[in-house]
Design an enzyme around this catalytic site. Structure first.
Site, mmCIF file in Angstrom:
data_model
loop_
_atom_site.group_PDB
_atom_site.id
_atom_site.type_symbol
_atom_site.label_atom_id
_atom_site.label_comp_id
_atom_site.label_asym_id
_atom_site.label_seq_id
_atom_site.Cartn_x
_atom_site.Cartn_y
_atom_site.Cartn_z
ATOM 1 C CE LYS A 5 -23.455 5.656 -8.771
ATOM 2 N NZ LYS A 5 -24.377 4.661 -8.196
ATOM 3 N NE ARG A 103 -27.751 -2.510 -9.144
ATOM 4 C CZ ARG A 103 -27.462 -1.217 -9.116
ATOM 5 N NH1 ARG A 103 -27.613 -0.496 -10.220
ATOM 6 N NH2 ARG A 103 -27.022 -0.641 -8.031
ATOM 7 C CE1 TYR A 233 -20.878 13.061 -42.309
ATOM 8 C CE2 TYR A 233 -21.046 13.771 -40.011
ATOM 9 C CZ TYR A 233 -20.273 13.369 -41.094
ATOM 10 O OH TYR A 233 -18.932 13.276 -40.957
ATOM 11 C CG MET A 281 -17.118 12.364 -32.906
ATOM 12 S SD MET A 281 -15.772 11.340 -33.537
ATOM 13 C CE MET A 281 -16.635 10.029 -34.376
HETATM 14 C C1 LIG Z 1 -25.316 5.225 -7.374
HETATM 15 C C2 LIG Z 1 -25.681 4.677 -6.048
HETATM 16 C C3 LIG Z 1 -26.192 5.507 -5.039
HETATM 17 C C4 LIG Z 1 -26.561 6.962 -5.270
HETATM 18 O O1 LIG Z 1 -27.821 7.054 -5.865
HETATM 19 P P1 LIG Z 1 -28.449 8.509 -6.192
HETATM 20 O O2 LIG Z 1 -29.790 8.244 -6.739
HETATM 21 O O3 LIG Z 1 -27.543 9.145 -7.190
HETATM 22 O O4 LIG Z 1 -28.473 9.251 -4.908
HETATM 23 C C5 LIG Z 1 -26.397 4.966 -3.789
HETATM 24 N N1 LIG Z 1 -26.122 3.664 -3.545
HETATM 25 C C6 LIG Z 1 -25.657 2.832 -4.496
HETATM 26 C C7 LIG Z 1 -25.386 1.417 -4.164
HETATM 27 C C8 LIG Z 1 -25.434 3.300 -5.778
HETATM 28 O O5 LIG Z 1 -24.981 2.467 -6.729
#
Ligand SMILES: *Cc1c(COP(=O)(O)O)cnc(C)c1O
Length: 343
Positions: A5, A103, A233, A281
């Protein structure tokens, strides 16, 4: 299951997925439907789990691109069941159980009701059950509680005739710290990319991890400034002595966070050089007065190592009160990713 992801935590999801597929990973995981479609469009064939579930209006993509949804509530299951029935198809789903993360997922206390509602769904089959730990790196007692809750939920599903074959709970810290949480599969993200210093439990033996990403730039301009001169800056840096200042073509858009202004350090010619003044930037200035033989064009390491000197993503994160994941995820799109095959 390799978690790719967020553009593989900034490493580039397509390239990483290709590599992982070649290494025969069983599953890939992404956060959003769009991320899954991007991988399919790039020709990735491995099973893909969409951790973010199936949002309304996105059911089609799951069927058309063979994406497996992590189902987060009964409404998502209902929408998928309806679409599966309309297409006269069978769909495999993974059900996410909230055992304490708070969550997403069905609350473990309400699994009985969920199973009642689900019992009328003829076109969905439960291939996987999953949960996610809130604190596998730091809270042993709560992690064990979550695991107990999850085991109990798996039993409830089995008692109702479901035959899930993929049982997964462990993220990186749980994979290392809790063998009992490994189930039939682990869902590993950070550790795959060699991130571990700041996300794995401290009290267990850690695997030897090698960071996959280095972030490099080069000296573009070099100049002496007299004592008293200010740089950048806000005039946030004032030279206390005659100083040799190098300008780097990297800024906060590229992921060199502005919070590192006057704090972070980079590596030039095997020596640390402090970031001086505000990071802007597109540009950053460093003080190389104490680094011998600096020339225009010299490599500058923002994350990585040179000789025996290194800066890890976790080192950078520490200055910013965050974790290594946010640092690699934050490397901007205009930074070219160069993939170097390892023997
Ligand atoms: C991001 C995520 C993982 C991976 O977690 P890591 O700590 O990067 O290994 C696993 N399960 C879910 C549901 C996640 O959102």
């Amino acid at each position: 299951m390799a978690v790719v992801k967020a553009d593989a935590y900034g490493h580039g999801s397509t390239e990483c997925a290709r590599k992982l597929e070649a290494e025969k990973v069983d599953w890939l995981a992404v956060a959003t439907t769009e991320e899954a479609v991007e991988l399919r469009t790039a020709g990735i064939e491995a099973p893909i789990l969409c951790l973010g579930g199936c949002l309304s209006g996105q059911t089609d993509a799951f069927f058309e691109h063979r994406i497996t949804p992590a189902v987060l509530d009964i409404d998502q299951a209902t929408a998928l069941e309806r679409e599966a029935a309309r297409r006269n198809r069978q769909m495999s789903i993974h059900v996410k159980i909230d055992t304490g993360m708070g969550r997403v997922g069905l609350p473990f206390r309400h699994v009985g009701d969920w199973l009642d509602q689900f019992s009328g769904f003829a076109n969905l089959s439960i291939e996987g059950l999953m949960t996610h730990f809130a604190a596998a790196d730091v809270d042993d007692e709560f992690t064990r509680t979550q695991l107990r809750r999850f085991d109990d939920v798996v039993e409830q599903f089995r008692a109702r005739g479901h035959r899930p074959t993929v049982i997964d709970a462990a993220n990186s810290p749980a994979t290392v710290g809790y063998p009992a949480a490994r189930g039939t599969m682990v869902r590993v993200g950070g550790m795959l990319y060699g991130l571990g210093d700041d996300v794995l439990p401290a009290n267990v033996e850690r695997p030897a991890l090698k960071p996959v990403m280095s972030l490099k730039t080069a000296v573009t301009l070099l100049k002496f400034v007299p004592a008293g001169e200010t740089i950048g800056y806000g005039r946030a840096f004032r030279a206390e002595r005659e100083s040799l200042i190098a300008t780097l073509p990297i800024g906060y858009h590229d992921g060199l966070r502005r919070g590192l202004s006057n704090r972070g350090r980079v590596i030039v010619n095997g020596r640390f050089a402090p970031i001086v003044g505000r990071i802007s930037m597109d540009w950053t200035t460093i003080d190389v007065t104490d680094v011998p033989n600096v020339e225009k064009g010299d490599d500058v390491v923002i994350i990585g190592s040179q000789n025996d000197v290194k800066v890890t993503a976790a080192d950078v994160a520490r200055h910013l009160d965050t974790i290594s994941y946010e640092i690699t995820c934050g490397v901007g799109r205009r930074v070219p990713r160069i993939y170097i095959p390892q023997p």
